[in-house]
Motif scaffolding. Structure first.
Motif, mmCIF file in Angstrom:
data_model
loop_
_atom_site.group_PDB
_atom_site.id
_atom_site.type_symbol
_atom_site.label_atom_id
_atom_site.label_comp_id
_atom_site.label_asym_id
_atom_site.label_seq_id
_atom_site.Cartn_x
_atom_site.Cartn_y
_atom_site.Cartn_z
ATOM 1 N N CYS A 115 -0.106 -4.538 10.073
ATOM 2 C CA CYS A 115 -1.348 -4.050 9.623
ATOM 3 C C CYS A 115 -1.402 -3.017 10.765
ATOM 4 O O CYS A 115 -1.410 -3.373 11.707
ATOM 5 C CB CYS A 115 -1.943 -5.255 10.333
ATOM 6 S SG CYS A 115 -1.261 -7.136 9.856
ATOM 7 N N LEU B 26 -3.684 -2.809 4.865
ATOM 8 C CA LEU B 26 -2.304 -3.971 4.536
ATOM 9 C C LEU B 26 -1.043 -3.026 4.492
ATOM 10 O O LEU B 26 -1.436 -2.716 3.060
ATOM 11 C CB LEU B 26 -2.283 -5.182 3.932
ATOM 12 C CG LEU B 26 -0.617 -6.270 4.308
ATOM 13 C CD1 LEU B 26 -0.511 -6.885 5.657
ATOM 14 C CD2 LEU B 26 -1.299 -7.444 3.075
ATOM 15 N N ARG C 269 5.794 -6.473 12.214
ATOM 16 C CA ARG C 269 6.323 -8.031 12.705
ATOM 17 C C ARG C 269 8.055 -7.745 13.342
ATOM 18 O O ARG C 269 8.986 -7.766 13.612
ATOM 19 C CB ARG C 269 5.929 -8.132 10.755
ATOM 20 C CG ARG C 269 6.574 -9.666 11.395
ATOM 21 C CD ARG C 269 7.285 -10.849 10.631
ATOM 22 N NE ARG C 269 8.314 -9.915 10.138
ATOM 23 C CZ ARG C 269 9.797 -11.224 10.659
ATOM 24 N NH1 ARG C 269 9.061 -11.429 11.561
ATOM 25 N NH2 ARG C 269 10.779 -10.718 10.388
ATOM 26 N N GLU D 276 2.631 -17.351 7.646
ATOM 27 C CA GLU D 276 0.818 -17.676 7.708
ATOM 28 C C GLU D 276 -0.159 -19.001 8.510
ATOM 29 O O GLU D 276 1.658 -19.853 7.825
ATOM 30 C CB GLU D 276 0.159 -17.068 6.822
ATOM 31 C CG GLU D 276 0.275 -15.859 6.525
ATOM 32 C CD GLU D 276 -0.605 -14.408 6.937
ATOM 33 O OE1 GLU D 276 -1.311 -15.537 7.721
ATOM 34 O OE2 GLU D 276 -0.117 -14.087 6.879
ATOM 35 N N ARG D 277 -0.394 -19.003 8.832
ATOM 36 C CA ARG D 277 -1.514 -18.362 9.054
ATOM 37 C C ARG D 277 -1.716 -17.419 10.320
ATOM 38 O O ARG D 277 -1.522 -17.609 11.857
ATOM 39 C CB ARG D 277 -3.043 -18.989 9.147
ATOM 40 C CG ARG D 277 -4.108 -18.333 10.015
ATOM 41 C CD ARG D 277 -5.255 -18.295 8.872
ATOM 42 N NE ARG D 277 -6.711 -17.213 9.888
ATOM 43 C CZ ARG D 277 -6.988 -15.869 9.576
ATOM 44 N NH1 ARG D 277 -5.858 -15.706 9.639
ATOM 45 N NH2 ARG D 277 -7.791 -16.052 10.524
ATOM 46 N N ARG E 293 2.092 -11.174 6.684
ATOM 47 C CA ARG E 293 0.829 -10.272 7.072
ATOM 48 C C ARG E 293 1.837 -9.149 7.735
ATOM 49 O O ARG E 293 1.535 -9.154 9.512
ATOM 50 C CB ARG E 293 -0.671 -10.060 7.501
ATOM 51 C CG ARG E 293 -1.661 -10.266 6.365
ATOM 52 C CD ARG E 293 -2.883 -10.347 6.252
ATOM 53 N NE ARG E 293 -2.873 -12.181 7.087
ATOM 54 C CZ ARG E 293 -4.095 -12.450 8.365
ATOM 55 N NH1 ARG E 293 -5.178 -11.928 7.871
ATOM 56 N NH2 ARG E 293 -3.977 -13.656 8.817
ATOM 57 N N SER E 294 3.073 -8.340 7.017
ATOM 58 C CA SER E 294 3.555 -7.877 9.065
ATOM 59 C C SER E 294 3.270 -6.496 9.207
ATOM 60 O O SER E 294 4.620 -6.320 9.778
ATOM 61 C CB SER E 294 5.131 -7.895 7.315
ATOM 62 O OG SER E 294 6.046 -9.264 8.178
ATOM 63 N N ALA F 39 -8.814 -9.309 10.306
ATOM 64 C CA ALA F 39 -8.478 -8.651 8.553
ATOM 65 C C ALA F 39 -8.123 -7.591 8.462
ATOM 66 O O ALA F 39 -9.181 -6.957 9.552
ATOM 67 C CB ALA F 39 -9.881 -8.717 7.509
ATOM 68 N N PRO F 40 -7.108 -7.154 8.395
ATOM 69 C CA PRO F 40 -6.238 -5.270 8.534
ATOM 70 C C PRO F 40 -7.436 -4.663 8.218
ATOM 71 O O PRO F 40 -8.147 -4.964 7.006
ATOM 72 C CB PRO F 40 -4.908 -5.401 8.311
ATOM 73 C CG PRO F 40 -4.801 -6.811 7.990
ATOM 74 C CD PRO F 40 -5.764 -7.683 7.713
ATOM 75 N N GLU G 225 0.866 -1.492 -0.332
ATOM 76 C CA GLU G 225 0.062 -0.142 -0.047
ATOM 77 C C GLU G 225 0.809 1.257 -0.206
ATOM 78 O O GLU G 225 1.025 1.764 0.659
ATOM 79 C CB GLU G 225 -0.767 0.354 0.822
ATOM 80 C CG GLU G 225 -1.795 0.757 1.262
ATOM 81 C CD GLU G 225 -3.083 1.232 0.045
ATOM 82 O OE1 GLU G 225 -2.728 1.878 -0.784
ATOM 83 O OE2 GLU G 225 -3.761 -0.204 -0.485
ATOM 84 N N ASN H 115 4.174 -6.973 3.314
ATOM 85 C CA ASN H 115 3.369 -8.215 3.788
ATOM 86 C C ASN H 115 4.496 -8.939 2.966
ATOM 87 O O ASN H 115 5.975 -8.478 2.151
ATOM 88 C CB ASN H 115 2.561 -9.022 2.271
ATOM 89 C CG ASN H 115 2.203 -10.636 2.047
ATOM 90 O OD1 ASN H 115 0.827 -10.530 3.549
ATOM 91 N ND2 ASN H 115 1.898 -10.484 1.565
ATOM 92 N N SER H 116 5.237 -9.232 3.752
ATOM 93 C CA SER H 116 7.180 -10.433 4.116
ATOM 94 C C SER H 116 7.087 -11.923 3.535
ATOM 95 O O SER H 116 5.918 -12.506 3.041
ATOM 96 C CB SER H 116 7.475 -10.919 5.308
ATOM 97 O OG SER H 116 7.420 -8.855 6.115
#
Length: 259
Positions: free
Chosen positions: A193, A177, A206, A167-168, A190-191, A173-174, A144, A180-181
């Motif tokens: 959020c 987001l 994260r 994951e999971r 999902r790093s 759900a953020p 983003e 993302n790693s």
């Protein structure tokens, strides 16, 4: 005199960040103490101060974990790093932090803080995940790029040695987001959020395992600064709740209410 007035305005308008750390690994493990001689909290606070924030620290060992009502009342954004002692954080303090978040204080939850009482309380889930410590490469992709937390960040951040989270990831759900790693071992995560709870903004980020120099990384420091700026409460209208008088003229003669 004009310069003095300007300086005073700048000082009083600085965002106040309280950097919280359980501060256990630094005291029990020489490798961590060598990497973070002033503690993880000291490294983060110093980086934020260099970027114009009024940063203070608090640790688990202090009375009320350093998070008294007075401290929290003066805090715009609270950052949280914990790992080995989540269960030692007093429930009373957790409830106090939650109420401040709902009232508008920002919260930045770091790395293994995903298992903290405060994050789990605010998320309403287990916040469980997969993990592996193998000093592997992590690439955090900016998914983003228009978000303020990604301001000034390149297309991705590459960290040569990290602990893997995979994951999971059991979180809601953020709302947004940001990162993302991908990890060298093949997992994704999902790093970065973003959430809103009440009037407060929350960001989970994260990276940050204690045996790697993550918080000495300039780009990671910039993400933390961006996140603190984003999470600080704004100057929007104060919401009102409860019984409300009508804005327009209406017939209020109905007496069937039991309230």
């Amino acid at each position: 005199m004009a310069n003095a007035v300007t300086a005073e305005v700048e000082t009083t308008s600085m965002t106040r960040v309280t950097v919280w750390n359980e501060n256990i690994h630094e005291q029990e493990h020489e490798a961590v103490a060598d990497l973070y001689p002033d503690g993880i909290h000291g490294a983060i606070a110093s980086a934020l101060e260099e970027r114009g924030f009024d940063a203070e620290t608090a640790t688990l060992q202090e009375p009320e974990h350093g998070l008294t009502e007075d401290v929290l009342a003066e805090t715009d954004v609270l950052t949280w790093w914990g790992h080995a002692a989540h269960d030692q954080v007093a429930d009373e303090v957790v409830s106090r932090v939650k109420e401040r978040v709902l009232d508008g204080m920002g919260l930045i939850v770091l790395h293994s803080g995903h298992y903290s009482k405060i994050f789990r309380k605010l998320m309403g889930t287990t916040c469980s995940l997969k993990w592996r410590e193998a000093a592997e490469t992590e690439r955090l992709w900016v998914v983003e790029p228009g978000h303020p937390i990604a301001d000034g960040i390149d297309e991705y951040i590459e960290l040569p040695e990290t602990e893997m989270y995979g994951e999971r990831f059991d979180i809601p759900a953020p709302d947004t987001l940001v990162f993302n790693s991908w990890f060298e071992g093949g997992e994704v995560f999902r790093s970065g959020c973003c959430y809103r709870r009440g009037a407060g903004r929350i960001f989970y980020f994260r990276p940050g395992h204690e045996t790697y120099p993550i918080y000495h990384n300039n780009t990671v420091q910039q993400v933390l600064a961006n996140a603190c700026e984003w999470a600080a409460s704004g100057d929007g209208p104060e919401p009102s709740f409860g019984n409300a008088d009508p804005i327009e003229a209406i017939d209020e003669s109905d007496e069937r209410s039991v309230h």
